[in-house]
Scaffold this active site. Structure first.
Site: not given
Length: 316
Positions: A72, A146, A148, A169, A172, A228, A251, A275, A277
């Site tokens: 991020g 994406g 991940i 987003r 595809r 997040r 997480d 957090h 990961g």
């Protein structure tokens, strides 16, 4: 090339760095290693408190590339308005996929199979038997497909799932199947036994998981957030958790770090990891490989990889 490159890893610990730049080590300390105005390539310190990584940006008048070591970029965005036009902001695609996907599977399995309950029972010396949900035969929905998200699906494949649905987003097609656009999310949520959040935090995804999102989740579903904290409306999540209708494995949280007195710690059916990961033994080798590749591109005047945006007059 005699420009400065700021690295949060000591340069003598990174094999293969190209010759030419002056390498400066800065991992977020109070003193800068040199004049920020001379820095041309800035690697943002990893996993530092808010505001640390953006502190030198207002003085970096010569910077051309800003490289994060995180997937991020939201922690860097507040400082972008200080940068000159044309600066490439790059993320760490390729660094965190393995670690984050591992943790995602760990959180799913621990939550479904009741591992936290077993640990507490062990502390009491209690043999806690009984049936628990399996991951096999479940429908999993990955929100944010994406690199991940794809790595998470790679690791889900051996678990004999009923189905994996993917949302990003934009629509595809991938080798594993279709990726649905965000607009189809409401119709996909009711069928999901496990909902995994791996989407970037943007204005579009902030509080994406609100009361309406949670209400569409099926009874007994598990929400897993490795994205997040701000992707989830914490107040809305607490309301749902208190009913016992869904469970969660987080997480990341909002706020973060989570204060000791926060009710999310004691909410029923929630597993919280702090957090973690990304920061594993897999991080440094992949981060170093990324930096070596990016810096060779830099000294050879080639376009860097993983460009998320280029600053300009309209940079917020």
């Amino acid at each position: 090339m005699t420009a400065d490159v700021w690295l949060p890893i000591p340069p003598d610990e990174i094999e293969g760095l190209p010759e030419g730049p002056r390498y400066r080590f800065w991992d977020g300390g109070a003193e800068f290693p040199a004049d920020p105005a001379d820095c041309a390539f800035y690697v943002v310190p990893y996993m530092k408190p808010s505001g640390i990584g953006t502190r030198p940006l207002p003085s970096m008048s010569s910077v051309r590339v800003v490289q994060t070591l995180s997937a991020g970029i939201d922690h860097v965005e507040p400082g972008l308005k200080h940068l000159p036009p044309g600066v490439r902001l790059c993320n760490a695609r390729g660094v965190h996929e393995a670690s984050t996907a591992e943790l995602t599977l760990a959180l799913i399995l621990a939550s479904l199979r009741g591992i936290p309950d077993f640990v507490r029972a062990q502390d009491r010396g209690e043999w806690l038997g009984g049936f628990r949900p399996a991951l096999a035969d479940k429908n999993v929905l990955i929100v944010g497909y994406g690199s991940i998200g794809a790595a998470i699906e790679d690791r889900l494949v051996p678990f004999e799932l009923a189905r994996v649905a993917r949302v990003a987003r934009s629509e595809r097609t991938t080798a594993r199947g279709p990726v649905h656009p965000l607009t189809e999310l409401p119709s996909l949520l009711p069928d999901a036994d496990v909902v995994v959040l791996s989407t970037p935090l943007t204005e579009t995804t902030r509080h994406l998981v609100d009361a309406g999102f949670l209400a569409r989740m099926k009874d007994g579903a598990l929400l897993v957030n490795v994205a997040r904290g701000g992707v989830v409306d914490t107040k809305a999540l607490l309301t749902e958790l208190e009913t016992g209708r869904i469970t969660a494995a987080l997480d990341v949280t909002d706020p973060e770090p989570l204060p000791a007195e926060h009710p999310l710690w004691r909410a029923p059916g929630v597993l919280i990891s702090p957090h973690v990961g990304g920061p594993t033994s897999a991080f440094l080798p992949r981060a170093k490989r990324l930096l070596v590749d990016q810096l060779h591109r830099f000294v050879n005047h080639e376009e860097p990889r993983n460009v998320i945006l280029v600053t300009g007059p309209d940079t917020p």
